[in-house]
Design an enzyme around this catalytic site. Sequence first.
Site, PDB file in Angstrom:
ATOM      1  N   ASP A  43      -1.702  -7.038   1.692  1.00 42.09           N
ATOM      2  CA  ASP A  43      -1.107  -5.953   2.468  1.00 42.09           C
ATOM      3  C   ASP A  43      -0.486  -4.912   1.549  1.00 42.09           C
ATOM      4  OD1 ASP A  43       0.833  -8.056   1.924  1.00 42.09           O
ATOM      5  OD2 ASP A  43       2.258  -6.915   3.141  1.00 42.09           O
TER       6      ASP A  43
ATOM      7  N   GLU B 238       3.615  -9.544   2.703  1.00 43.48           N
ATOM      8  CA  GLU B 238       4.581  -9.554   1.603  1.00 43.48           C
ATOM      9  C   GLU B 238       5.438  -8.300   1.626  1.00 43.48           C
ATOM     10  OE1 GLU B 238       6.372  -9.020  -2.363  1.00 43.48           O
ATOM     11  OE2 GLU B 238       5.012  -7.658  -1.326  1.00 43.48           O
ATOM     12  N   GLU B 239       4.847  -7.181   2.028  1.00 39.87           N
ATOM     13  CA  GLU B 239       5.573  -5.913   2.048  1.00 39.87           C
ATOM     14  C   GLU B 239       6.478  -5.794   3.273  1.00 39.87           C
ATOM     15  OE1 GLU B 239       5.710  -4.139  -0.416  1.00 39.87           O
ATOM     16  OE2 GLU B 239       3.823  -4.115  -1.523  1.00 39.87           O
TER      17      GLU B 239
ATOM     18  N   ASP C 122      -0.221  -2.283  -6.596  1.00 42.83           N
ATOM     19  CA  ASP C 122       0.576  -3.252  -5.833  1.00 42.83           C
ATOM     20  C   ASP C 122      -0.149  -3.706  -4.572  1.00 42.83           C
ATOM     21  OD1 ASP C 122       2.652  -4.824  -4.970  1.00 42.83           O
ATOM     22  OD2 ASP C 122       3.962  -3.167  -4.417  1.00 42.83           O
TER      23      ASP C 122
ATOM     24  N   GLU D 222       2.142  -9.733  -9.262  1.00 45.78           N
ATOM     25  CA  GLU D 222       2.871  -8.491  -9.009  1.00 45.78           C
ATOM     26  C   GLU D 222       2.780  -7.597 -10.250  1.00 45.78           C
ATOM     27  OE1 GLU D 222       4.219  -7.239  -6.433  1.00 45.78           O
ATOM     28  OE2 GLU D 222       4.279  -8.933  -5.046  1.00 45.78           O
TER      29      GLU D 222
ATOM     30  N   HIS E 275      -0.738 -10.848  -2.437  1.00 45.73           N
ATOM     31  CA  HIS E 275      -0.794 -10.282  -1.087  1.00 45.73           C
ATOM     32  C   HIS E 275      -1.840  -9.181  -1.028  1.00 45.73           C
ATOM     33  CE1 HIS E 275       1.573  -6.581  -2.119  1.00 45.73           C
ATOM     34  NE2 HIS E 275       2.172  -7.383  -2.975  1.00 45.73           N
TER      35      HIS E 275
ATOM     36  N   HIS F 188       3.984   2.068  -4.611  1.00 47.99           N
ATOM     37  CA  HIS F 188       4.568   2.648  -3.390  1.00 47.99           C
ATOM     38  C   HIS F 188       4.659   4.172  -3.469  1.00 47.99           C
ATOM     39  CE1 HIS F 188       6.695  -1.263  -1.856  1.00 47.99           C
ATOM     40  NE2 HIS F 188       5.552  -1.535  -2.479  1.00 47.99           N
TER      41      HIS F 188
END
EC number: 3.5.1.18
Length: 365
Positions: free
Chosen positions: A67, A126-127, A96, A155, A65, A340
């Site tokens: 995003d 995805e998030e 990430d 990931e 991903h 994150h």
Amino acid sequence: MNAKEFLIELLKFKSVTPNDDGALNFIAMELSDFEAFFIEKEGIKNLLLTKKFKDEGEHLAFGGHVDVVPAGEGWSSDAFVPMEKESFIYARGAQDMKSGVAAFVDALKNADFKGARLSLILTSDEEGEAIYGTKAVLEWMQKRDMLPDYAVVAEPTCVKKIGDSIKIGRRGSINGKLLIRGKQGHVAYPEKCINPVHDFAPVLKLLAGFDLDPGSAEFSPSKIVVTDIRGGIEVCNVTPNDLKLMFNVRNSPDTSLEDVKSYVEKICHGLNYELELKQSSEAFLTNIDNKIVQKMNESVQKITHEVPELNTKGGTSDARYFAKYGVKVVEFGVCNDRIHAIDERVSIEEFEKLCLVFKDLIENF
């Protein structure tokens, strides 16, 4: 541009879910010799890049991903202006998982593949809810008989050093809401009330932290984890009319939603209650003897000189969608210590090793 330069450019896109901010076009241009399909569903942009090498053979795909989660406050520098400092690159998405995407792109550009087809599946959702992203692309591919045989999702799987962990499966996730009904009344007259807190108190110890199965070599036990409990109107002289409780079960394949339902119904027998359960993701496991697990393990050990733990720890990911469509899938990426988080960063050395791992995997598959 080389792999690091490409990663730095990719990190500049402010691709906060579900906006790709042009990142997908940028990637498609970098892999211009791959056939590009832009697949959009419910406003979510996705990209399939695919290249056929011969008619017969295996189809290997990479998934990821572009995003990222919002940056928030407190960063040392602009989260979308990549900063290189002391062997790290700082930016939102560095771990990430734009480093994984950039490593895919570098490997796809430079590796010599002996199979039938290579593909790259990317989403910008995805998030978020992750409903119209990877799942939608795989649905599109299935209708055209294009599903891959094997897949790798990048990931950030590693814990302390690159190469220490490969995900060969994931636990599922079951969300539960439990409402215990009572009858509100004056605290001085408890005999006139039905206090749902008192009624449920003996049951709570049977629910909170209970293991629904003993676990296995691949999965930890499916544990009921209470996430919220509340009742009443925040005064001391009125008993609650109801009690609301929320919980989650990260379940192995040995425990189903029906198993959760049966257990809660058993311990709540005699109470006036309502139960709502939802499976937000399903558990899966790729057998350790499968080719994708074996080949990934070989490449990781060859490049990183680490012996990875093959595990199913952590939350959910889009790998579950590959598994649902019958694709044998593993996950491998950089370390996840800053995902994150404020000042997210990726080690340049880890990123370079990741590029080499994916290149080696392709060439020896």
